[in-house]
Enzyme design. Structure first.
Site, PDB file in Angstrom:
ATOM      1  CG  ASP A 377      -1.969   1.028   1.219  1.00  0.00           C
ATOM      2  OD1 ASP A 377      -2.353   1.442   0.113  1.00  0.00           O
ATOM      3  OD2 ASP A 377      -2.417   1.448   2.288  1.00  0.00           O
ATOM      4  CD  GLU A 494     -11.985  16.162   8.144  1.00  0.00           C
ATOM      5  OE1 GLU A 494     -12.244  15.709   9.267  1.00  0.00           O
ATOM      6  OE2 GLU A 494     -12.846  16.646   7.388  1.00  0.00           O
ATOM      7  CG  PHE A 536     -14.467  11.198   3.479  1.00  0.00           C
ATOM      8  CD1 PHE A 536     -14.213  11.756   2.242  1.00  0.00           C
ATOM      9  CD2 PHE A 536     -13.921   9.956   3.772  1.00  0.00           C
ATOM     10  CE1 PHE A 536     -13.434  11.088   1.316  1.00  0.00           C
ATOM     11  CE2 PHE A 536     -13.143   9.283   2.861  1.00  0.00           C
ATOM     12  CZ  PHE A 536     -12.896   9.860   1.624  1.00  0.00           C
ATOM     13  CG  ASP A 671      -3.337   8.438  -2.899  1.00  0.00           C
ATOM     14  OD1 ASP A 671      -4.447   8.600  -2.366  1.00  0.00           O
ATOM     15  OD2 ASP A 671      -2.270   8.495  -2.264  1.00  0.00           O
TER      16      ASP A 671
END
Length: 1040
Positions: A377, A494, A536, A671
């Site tokens: 990953d 965030e 989200f 991504d």
């Protein structure tokens, strides 16, 4: 005196570990607050039981699990056959002691220890004390005594063992033991009960309607109904209103809640399957060799009977020969290998150069020595998952780290502009200076201010104030002390954005369920009412919030999300796609921020539809999403944000080591293509002299065919492909794509769905037959890359995390993979190969001697060695030297790390192959024949002298062969050799029934044993010297 108010929550009574009985019929439920007797169905007890057996089933269960395998059952039948007089070859203990002592005793002991440990852990969890709320007050109750419908109080820092619904006050939840995520999560109470005193909660008439238990830990559907209200209250419940099992209250006041699920119906339990022991490729190869040996055993037995011309009761003779040559299949092989695996695992756990490493699958350490494909990953694995804000882009202007002072200036001017206008009255010509420049300046300042304000509002971050030794916690909360403030959120992205807005002057200082407070550069507090929050999700890839500015009454809908979904939501523009690509190519994670102003009427209409959708029990998610999407149209694009996830320490040299070792690394990430490509370059997953083929987006079979042909023409080229294109290729050209991808030095799959990751692993194993290793930080990779031969979790805190528990191995840093594979994996595989083949050699030697003896004496089924001789041969006389091979190593660990090319030699499986197996078989036949024929040639008168000469020569030969096999001596190896030899010499006094004690003290015995031992071993020593002299192994120059 008013009653103390406490925070409330619906808690899931959690049984953190699996092992409960069957699930039965799962149905929705109605749970009355404080009245567990009012239940519409039976619920399981809130107990955990992870034991595989109970007192009565332990022994039968262990025996069944051992003898369900063919070879263990085979040895059991051999031992049982000795109760038949016609088949008995000697004393009963010669067959039963190896079986009971070497197989059953060790296995039963190991299982008993594990069961006792498991029982102690279960008892500790089931006996945990909680406070239960009753009409007469609170009482202490064990975890096992909690029922659905009970009201339970949980303090800060206490682990939750059930599911419960917040009724008053909010709290933060730490879920790292459940989902592996280290960030805290905010949980909200039921609005209609949050201000009730604790005692009144038992007086109200209310109930919870909850969905049936299921395995999804990210969703929850239910409703809360209060019937005695005027009017009756009906409120929807979601995941934000629940506290799951195996979580901890990290911050907030005392939490009280009603229990919804218990025992085996907990989602953590339902997600946990019974652990299965992995069987590695090495074990499969050893099993294959033992099957060959079993075939040889049958053939030799049939040949012996055939040479007797099948005379008499030949079928009994076949069985006697099967018993006589049973050593051909070594009963101690499995035990030695299992003990070796335990030693290898212990070495990995105790290695000070890779601290914190944990071996969870002790059955496959040697698999680490033959990895061909490593699938990793990106976020949290190659990178640190610690975000740093790098870029703010407004379309016409961008601000990087070196120009953040300009953003700070714009924010300051935006909040001081009103005062400036008041001080500069429009009474003179000075007010008209440079109007055009002023207008442009104000426009940029206004846009920057709107962007920063949106970033400071559209999030799920909560500031938490904790005492720092100087300031009291209550005082810190009241005065918004900067030194005591810590931001908590479910995502590090965030937190980095909110920390950035603080650095430019707009600080988040307070937040609760319904409001948010921002502090301006001048110290003014801006109050906002939170009307709605849309969190989200992995499906929506965006989050939104609707707030009302208390000073102006304006209602604004802010939203941020991935560019792929936001592009269709914001108003038309000509720069979004281009700038997103530019920022992604710099390795930044891009978020698009937008807003939309709402009138009071628009919001009221939306709220009515939204509340109605949330109250739906069936298809709630779809109905809610449809209502929200009605707002997500023609939103104003404010800005792009770019945060950087920095690489972990020493990722580049580690990847270089893996590449030089012949391991191909594939990066599978969700991504963007540009971000993934940039990370691959920065991490040197793709070397500087390698080209990169960007597999263009394809949607049809023809496009995929053309693009595959284009890639086929390139050599030594890394492949970057998106999930959509990958799906098309695997649908139409699975074989061709995997063939080309396997030839590529590196592969990057971006925008890759979890199911695609699992599919890639399976295809790699099917197409190549090579070993794969999955490396991932979060629980998702481990759940979805489970088809891999082994999984590794690189996380800073291995213990207690569900993700780590799912992995076979856990390391604290990605760089530790190098030593784990190059040193421990390589050593484990080479040692296991040497140990297995030497155990086989030990058994074949004595079987060859038995075959020669029977052949010479007219194919009689008479044992050469009886009683303790046959038992002691594979135990106290040779066990310790042979097992000491687990300490052997060909090169030092520093050399193995410096020359990873040594690892590449193992990928072909040469240490354990049919070639090496055949060599050891020939050595065994040679040595067994020399010893037996030599003893019969040199003995003088009595048969007992043959036994003495041959058995002593056999023991010395085995000890010398261990010395011949060893490449680096360890002091324990020398101790093992001397100890075994001493045990044999000392035991000769007690073996007068088998060996002539007076004969072994003569010079004749000594020279005969010496000659036979030299003839059996010296040629092998000479061959070893010649081989190292003229055909040295790859590591020989490194050890000189």
């Amino acid at each position: 005196m008013p009653k103390k108010k406490e925070s409330w929550s619906f808690i899931e009574k959690c049984c953190p570990v699996s092992g409960c009985c069957g699930m039965g019929d799962l149905r929705p439920r109605t749970v009355w607050l404080g009245h567990p007797e009012k239940r519409d169905q039976r619920y399981p007890r809130n107990v955990i039981n992870n034991q595989k057996y109970n007192f009565f089933t332990f022994l039968p269960g262990v025996l069944y699990n051992q003898f369900k395998y063919f070879f263990n059952l085979y040895f059991l039948l051999l031992a049982c056959s000795q109760f038949v007089d016609e088949l008995r070859l000697g004393a009963l203990y010669t067959y039963w002691v190896p079986l009971v002592g070497m197989v059953l005793f060790i296995t039963i002991g190991r299982e008993a220890v594990e069961e006792i440990r498991c029982s102690i852990r279960d008892k500790e969890v089931n006996s945990h004390i909680y406070s239960k709320l009753l009409p007469r007050g609170t009482v202490k109750v064990k975890s096992s005594g909690i029922q659905v419908g009970d009201l339970i109080m949980v303090e800060k820092g206490e682990c939750i063992n059930r599911l419960y619904l917040p009724l008053a006050g909010s709290c933060f939840l730490r879920t790292d033991q459940l989902d592996g995520e280290t960030d805290w999560k905010l949980r909200l109470p039921v609005a209609c009960t949050q201000r009730l005193p604790t005692a009144d909660l038992l007086q109200i008439r209310s109930y919870v309607y909850a969905e049936e238990p299921n395995i999804d830990i990210h969703t929850f559907n239910g409703t809360f109904t209060r019937e005695d209200g005027d009017p009756p209250v009906n409120e929807s419940l979601s995941i934000e209103n629940t506290l799951w099992a195996s979580t901890v209250i990290a911050s907030g006041k005392r939490t009280v809640g009603v229990v919804i699920y218990t025992g085996k119906e907990l989602r953590g339990v339902m997600n946990t399957s019974n652990p299965k022991n992995k069987m590695g490729l090495f074990d499969l190869e050893v099993n294959c060799l033992t099957k060959i040996l079993f075939g040889a055993l049958v053939v030799v037995s049939l040949v012996m009977v055939a040479l007797q011309h099948f005379a008499g009761r030949w079928y009994l003779q076949i069985f006697r020969f099967l018993l006589l040559f049973s050593n051909i299949v070594p009963i101690s092989l499995r035990v030695n290998l299992d003990l070796g695996k335990m030693v290898f695992s212990w070495m990995i756990n105790r290695d000070s150069k890779i601290p914190g490493t944990v071996v969870r699958a002790s059955t496959i350490p040697e698999e680490l020595g033959r990895i061909s494909y490593l699938l990793t990953d990106k976020t949290g694995t190659l990178t640190q998952n610690e975000m740093v804000f790098r870029r703010l882009h407004l379309g016409t202007v961008a601000y990087g780290m070196d120009s953040m002072d300009e953003v700070q200036s714009h924010v300051f001017s935006a909040y001081t502009q009103v005062n400036t206008i008041k001080n500069n009255t429009l009474s003179g010509p000075a007010s008209t200076l440079a109007p055009a420049a002023t207008k442009v300046r104000k426009t940029i300042s206004s846009r920057v201010h709107e962007a920063v304000k949106a970033i400071a509002l559209v999030h799920n971050v909560t500031p938490v104030y904790e005492a720092n030794g100087v300031t009291d916690q209550a005082e810190a909360e009241q005065h918004y002390e900067d030194t005591c403030r810590v931001y908590q959120a479910a995502s590090p992205d965030e937190v980095s954005l909110v920390q950035w807005t603080e650095s430019v002057g707009l600080t988040l200082v307070g937040r609760d369920q319904s409001s948010m407070q921002l502090r301006t550069p001048s110290g003014q507090i801006l109050n906002f009412t939170i009307l709605q929050i849309f969190p989200f999700t992995y499906e929506s890839k965006r989050m939104g919030i609707i707030v009302r500015d208390e000073s102006t009454g304006e209602i604004t809908f802010y939203m941020k999300g991935a560019d792929a979904v936001m592009a269709g939501i914001v108003q038309y523009n000509d720069w979004l796609e281009e700038e997103c690509g530019n920022m992604a190519r710099e390795g930044l994670r891009v978020l698009v921020v937008s807003k939309k102003s709402l009138t009071e009427e628009q919001y009221q209409d939306f709220e009515a539809r939204y509340v109605q959708a949330k109250l739906s029990v069936h298809d709630r998610s779809l109905k809610v999403a449809t209502v929200i999407e009605s707002l997500e149209m023609e939103m104003e694009l404010l800005c792009l944000t770019g945060v950087e996830d920095q690489l972990q320490t020493d990722v580049r040299p580690t990847l270089e080591i893996l590449r030089n070792a012949g391991i191909k690394v594939w990066m599978l990430t969700g991504d963007k293509m540009e971000t993934a490509t940039c990370t691959a370059k920065n991490a040197h997953l793709v070397t500087r002299n390698q080209d990169i083929h960007i597999f263009r987006a394809v949607t049809t079979r023809g496009e995929a065919h053309l693009e595959l042909n284009s890639f086929r023409r390139k050599h030594d080229c890394a492949l970057v492909i998106s999930g959509d294109s990958l799906e098309v290729c695997l649908k139409y050209y699975e074989y061709e794509f995997m063939e080309l991808a396997c030839q590529s030095p590196a592969v990057v799959c971006c925008r890759c769905a979890p199911t695609q990751k699992a599919q890639i692993v399976r295809l790699l194993q099917e197409r190549t037959g090579k070993l794969t290793c999955a490396v991932g930080e979060s629980p998702r990779p481990h759940a979805l890359l489970r088809p891999s031969n082994c999984t590794i979790d690189p996380t800073k805190q291995c213990e207690g995390k569900q993700a780590s528990l799912a992995a076979d191995f856990s390391v604290t840093q990605f760089k530790h993979l190098g030593r784990l594979l190059m040193v421990h994996g390589r050593n484990s595989y080479k040692r296991s190969a040497a140990l297995s083949q030497f155990v086989i050699h030990r058994s074949l030697c004595i079987s060859t001697m038995q075959a020669v003896f029977s052949s010479v004496f007219y194919f009689a089924s008479v044992p050469l060695y009886q009683g303790f001789l046959i038992v002691g041969y594979s135990t106290i006389y040779t066990m310790f030297p042979v097992f000491s091979l687990v300490l052997d190593k060909d090169v030092k660990s520093e050399v193995a790390m410096l020359y990873p090319e040594l690892y590449k030699d193992l990928l072909k499986g040469r240490p354990l192959s049919f070639k090496t197996f055949l060599i050891w078989v020939l050595i065994s036949i040679y040595q067994g024949s020399i010893i037996m024929y030599g003893a019969m040639l040199l003995f003088e008168s009595e048969f007992v002298h043959i036994v003495a000469i041959s058995f002593t020569s056999l023991i010395l030969t085995e000890l010398l062969m261990v010395a011949l096999t060893v490449q680096t001596w360890h002091w324990l190896m020398m101790v093992a050799e001397l100890l075994s030899l001493s045990c044999y010499v000392a035991s000769l006094v007690f073996l007068h029934d088998y060996i002539d004690v007076y004969f072994i003290a003569t010079v004749s015995f000594l020279w005969k044993v010496t000659v036979i031992t030299l003839v059996s071993c010296l040629p092998l020593y000479i061959l070893k010297y010649l081989r190292r002299r003229f055909s040295p192994p790859s590591y020989s120059k490194l050890t000189s």
